[in-house]
Design a protein around this motif. Structure first.
Motif, PDB file in Angstrom:
ATOM      1  N   GLY A   1       0.757  -1.330  -0.078  1.00  0.00           N
ATOM      2  CA  GLY A   1       0.133   0.122  -0.100  1.00  0.00           C
ATOM      3  C   GLY A   1       1.059   1.371  -0.027  1.00  0.00           C
ATOM      4  O   GLY A   1       0.328   2.346  -0.532  1.00  0.00           O
ATOM      5  N   HIS A   2       1.924   1.223   0.418  1.00  0.00           N
ATOM      6  CA  HIS A   2       2.891   2.527   0.413  1.00  0.00           C
ATOM      7  C   HIS A   2       3.212   2.716  -1.085  1.00  0.00           C
ATOM      8  O   HIS A   2       3.105   3.743  -1.202  1.00  0.00           O
ATOM      9  CB  HIS A   2       4.149   2.052   1.008  1.00  0.00           C
ATOM     10  N   PHE A   3       3.274   1.724  -1.872  1.00  0.00           N
ATOM     11  CA  PHE A   3       3.556   2.095  -3.173  1.00  0.00           C
ATOM     12  C   PHE A   3       2.427   2.397  -4.148  1.00  0.00           C
ATOM     13  O   PHE A   3       2.550   3.464  -4.808  1.00  0.00           O
ATOM     14  CB  PHE A   3       4.175   0.909  -3.970  1.00  0.00           C
ATOM     15  N   GLU A   4       1.307   1.688  -3.600  1.00  0.00           N
ATOM     16  CA  GLU A   4      -0.083   2.449  -4.154  1.00  0.00           C
ATOM     17  C   GLU A   4      -0.511   3.635  -3.949  1.00  0.00           C
ATOM     18  O   GLU A   4      -0.900   4.280  -4.711  1.00  0.00           O
ATOM     19  CB  GLU A   4      -1.084   1.264  -3.733  1.00  0.00           C
ATOM     20  N   HIS A   5       0.050   4.193  -2.789  1.00  0.00           N
ATOM     21  CA  HIS A   5      -0.440   5.584  -2.311  1.00  0.00           C
ATOM     22  C   HIS A   5       0.499   6.353  -3.175  1.00  0.00           C
ATOM     23  O   HIS A   5      -0.534   7.484  -3.880  1.00  0.00           O
ATOM     24  CB  HIS A   5       0.070   5.876  -0.833  1.00  0.00           C
ATOM     25  N   PHE A   6       1.512   6.310  -3.418  1.00  0.00           N
ATOM     26  CA  PHE A   6       2.158   7.440  -4.188  1.00  0.00           C
ATOM     27  C   PHE A   6       1.969   7.291  -5.640  1.00  0.00           C
ATOM     28  O   PHE A   6       2.134   8.222  -6.540  1.00  0.00           O
ATOM     29  CB  PHE A   6       3.851   7.367  -3.762  1.00  0.00           C
ATOM     30  N   SER A   7       1.794   6.187  -6.187  1.00  0.00           N
ATOM     31  CA  SER A   7       1.360   5.849  -7.718  1.00  0.00           C
ATOM     32  C   SER A   7       0.185   6.418  -7.804  1.00  0.00           C
ATOM     33  O   SER A   7      -0.191   6.967  -8.886  1.00  0.00           O
ATOM     34  CB  SER A   7       1.515   4.435  -7.971  1.00  0.00           C
ATOM     35  N   HIS A   8      -0.764   5.985  -7.013  1.00  0.00           N
ATOM     36  CA  HIS A   8      -2.349   6.661  -7.371  1.00  0.00           C
ATOM     37  C   HIS A   8      -2.404   8.065  -7.062  1.00  0.00           C
ATOM     38  O   HIS A   8      -3.169   8.777  -8.034  1.00  0.00           O
ATOM     39  CB  HIS A   8      -3.189   6.189  -6.142  1.00  0.00           C
ATOM     40  N   HIS A   9      -1.371   8.824  -6.479  1.00  0.00           N
ATOM     41  CA  HIS A   9      -1.615  10.159  -6.102  1.00  0.00           C
ATOM     42  C   HIS A   9      -0.772  10.873  -7.132  1.00  0.00           C
ATOM     43  O   HIS A   9      -0.258  12.083  -7.032  1.00  0.00           O
ATOM     44  CB  HIS A   9      -1.289  10.593  -4.814  1.00  0.00           C
ATOM     45  N   ASP A  10      -0.042  10.110  -7.987  1.00  0.00           N
ATOM     46  CA  ASP A  10       0.754  10.601  -8.972  1.00  0.00           C
ATOM     47  C   ASP A  10       2.040  11.471  -8.285  1.00  0.00           C
ATOM     48  O   ASP A  10       2.259  12.694  -8.992  1.00  0.00           O
ATOM     49  CB  ASP A  10      -0.006  11.463 -10.120  1.00  0.00           C
ATOM     50  N   GLN A  11       2.712  10.692  -7.721  1.00  0.00           N
ATOM     51  CA  GLN A  11       3.784  11.170  -6.980  1.00  0.00           C
ATOM     52  C   GLN A  11       4.985  10.481  -7.638  1.00  0.00           C
ATOM     53  O   GLN A  11       5.533   9.635  -6.810  1.00  0.00           O
ATOM     54  CB  GLN A  11       3.615  11.409  -5.637  1.00  0.00           C
ATOM     55  N   PRO A  12       5.499  10.651  -8.652  1.00  0.00           N
ATOM     56  CA  PRO A  12       6.650   9.662  -9.299  1.00  0.00           C
ATOM     57  C   PRO A  12       7.847   9.747  -8.527  1.00  0.00           C
ATOM     58  O   PRO A  12       8.420   8.811  -8.394  1.00  0.00           O
ATOM     59  CB  PRO A  12       6.811   9.866 -10.671  1.00  0.00           C
ATOM     60  N   ASP A  13       8.219  10.871  -7.930  1.00  0.00           N
ATOM     61  CA  ASP A  13       9.542  11.334  -7.517  1.00  0.00           C
ATOM     62  C   ASP A  13       9.417  10.381  -6.007  1.00  0.00           C
ATOM     63  O   ASP A  13      10.553   9.789  -5.661  1.00  0.00           O
ATOM     64  CB  ASP A  13       9.725  12.627  -7.122  1.00  0.00           C
ATOM     65  N   ALA A  14       8.364  10.403  -5.342  1.00  0.00           N
ATOM     66  CA  ALA A  14       8.057   9.909  -4.138  1.00  0.00           C
ATOM     67  C   ALA A  14       8.195   8.432  -4.215  1.00  0.00           C
ATOM     68  O   ALA A  14       8.712   7.541  -3.538  1.00  0.00           O
ATOM     69  CB  ALA A  14       7.214  10.331  -3.434  1.00  0.00           C
ATOM     70  N   LEU A  15       7.459   7.835  -5.170  1.00  0.00           N
ATOM     71  CA  LEU A  15       7.485   6.437  -5.678  1.00  0.00           C
ATOM     72  C   LEU A  15       8.737   6.010  -5.813  1.00  0.00           C
ATOM     73  O   LEU A  15       9.312   4.933  -5.351  1.00  0.00           O
ATOM     74  CB  LEU A  15       6.415   6.397  -6.742  1.00  0.00           C
TER      75      LEU A  15
END
Length: 494
Positions: free
Chosen positions: A194-208
């Motif tokens: 879910g940590h990865f899903e969070h940043f991917s879903h919120h379109d935060q590629p740098d954080a991902l």
């Protein structure tokens, strides 16, 4: 008998060395937050083995200061407490932002001669991610998680650990009013799908990318040199998860809530809620009474794990690039899971290697066990004892269909004869535990603990830390569950 007054000493200076690598990822990943104090805490249970692994000095471990730290009443110097944010799919539906709704990560403790381990307080109060919850855990669920995580470790199944439970008379409302508790959990990392899903879903590629690079560098270093490190990460997680689920199936363990936010990126068993070890074997059994569709039934766990890995692959796709590369990284699940399960079931039969013959006998046994709802743990343990010299009657008497089990036992003996060997009784006894944490045992321990009698919790821990031994003083715990055990219902509430 209350443990809070046993062996307590004046507070001493702890010798804990902290690292805070997750905190160093940056503010997008968490909210800095101290735990909320637990009213008048007392010890419920402690794992001496885990304390030793963490290098806790005995004098401090038995001090008032240790009690205060693990109740969330004192923040140890050098730690940077935080609650992390993540998202996820729950029961197959996108649930949006989730996060540590009742858990605080203190940081990582450096351990003697080993890797540092994260220490987390579960039940330590409200966080920005609590949603409609109160941020607390109750004594009931804390005891279940404490005992099961240590039981799984002793069974050789990858898991988070539990260091201790601190309790309080502070009331907490669930279906009824219960009392609060904090369970201290330990793991190399609590990062989830879910940590990865969070940043991917919120379109935060740098954080991902920051998160994926962190996981690769700290836990999957070999992936860094791959042509596509992020596809290699997905494949490595796929392989670990496949092996984990095979171990669950072989021991008859049901998780109950295999949401993507409850899936560890390290392939650990994490978040013990409505779990259950199988009593009478029923592939359709669902241990979470809130799971009305049977999504997380025993027989569906392998399929759901693969579904969750697909969700992780989707989350990592901005880093992986090509969908075909992500699909290729998921492909090993289809061979690793059945191969690992075959190997473990062969070991339960006393065979060092799986074969078509061991698979055939296993399938016949599973069909018969399911038809008669034969107790999973008792059957396999008795089969191992038979291989070690006990009468076959101890196995036969478990079945109404004596002709069916006789035929399978004959096939088993013929298989062994063809291989020119006897079953490896030692392997069987080490692959088929005598003791698992049955729900009724946990319920009995919880009922006593609610009266401040923690002796059964301590005794269960001592037995479950050595599940393949006989423990003559507690032989009843290896027997059939009482009739009322089949009516126990476990929910997600805690």
């Amino acid at each position: 008998m209350q443990d809070s007054q046993i062996g307590l000493r004046p507070a001493t200076q702890p010798t804990m060395a902290w690292r805070n690598r997750f905190a160093a990822l940056g503010p997008a990943f968490y909210t800095p937050l101290a735990p909320i104090a637990l009213r008048d805490p007392y010890w419920v249970a402690r794992s001496e083995a885990m304390a030793s692994a963490l290098g806790l000095q005995d004098e401090w471990w038995h001090s008032h200061e240790a009690l205060a730290v693990f109740a969330g009443n004192h923040v140890p110097e050098g730690s940077r407490p935080l609650a992390s944010v993540y998202s996820g799919h729950q029961f197959g539906v996108w649930a949006g932002q989730l996060g540590d709704g009742r858990a605080i990560l203190l940081g990582e403790m450096e351990t003697p001669g080993g890797p540092s381990l994260e220490v987390q307080l579960k039940g330590s109060g409200l966080t920005p991610y609590s949603r409609m919850g109160d941020g607390r855990a109750v004594l009931r669920s804390s005891i279940r998680e404490f005992l099961c995580s240590e039981a799984m470790q002793a069974l050789g199944i990858p898991t988070t650990h539990a260091l201790c439970i601190t309790g309080s008379d502070q009331p907490v409302r669930r279906e009824e009013v219960e009392t609060a508790a904090v369970v201290t959990r330990v793991a190399p990392s609590f990062i989830r799908f879910g940590h990865f899903e969070h940043f991917s879903h919120h379109d935060q590629p740098d954080a991902l990318k920051t998160l994926a690079d962190f996981v690769i560098d700290q836990f999957y270093a070999s992936c860094r040199s791959a042509a596509n490190p992020y596809a290699a990460l997905l494949e490595a997680v796929t392989r670990r998860t496949a092996a984990l689920i095979a171990q669950w199936q072989a021991v008859g363990f049901m998780h109950g809530v295999m949401n993507t936010d409850n899936m560890s990126i390290l392939g650990l068993t994490i978040d013990y809620g409505p779990f259950q070890f199988m009593d009478g074997f029923d592939p359709n059994h669902t241990c979470n009474h809130s799971d009305h569709s049977g999504r997380y039934a025993y027989k569906r766990q392998p399929q759901i794990a693969h579904w969750n890995l697909f969700a992780l692959g989707q989350a990592l796709l901005p880093l992986i690039g090509e969908p075909d590369d992500a699909m290729a990284a998921l492909e090993p699940y289809k061979t690793v899971f059945p191969g690992e399960l075959d190997r473990r079931m062969a070991a339960k039969l006393g065979m060092a290697h799986a074969s078509g013959a061991t698979r055939a006998i296993t399938q016949e046994l599973l069909t018969l066990l399911a038809r008669e709802r034969t107790d999973w743990t008792i059957f396999w343990r008795r089969l191992a004892q038979h291989a070690a010299g006990a009468s076959a009657d101890t196995v036969r008497e478990l079945f109404h269909e004596r002709a069916a089990i006789d035929r399978i036992l004959l096939q088993y003996r013929e298989l062994l004869a063809l291989d020119g060997q006897a079953p490896d009784a030692d392997l069987m006894l080490k692959s088929n535990p005598a003791f698992v944490l049955r729900n009724y045992l946990a319920e009995q321990a919880i009922a006593l603990a609610k009266q401040k009698d923690f002796r059964m919790v301590h005794e269960l821990l001592a037995v479950l830390e050595h599940p393949f031994d006989d423990h003559p003083a507690h032989v009843g715990w290896a027997g059939f569950p009482p009739d009322w055990a089949s009516h126990i219902q476990i929910s997600c509430s805690s």
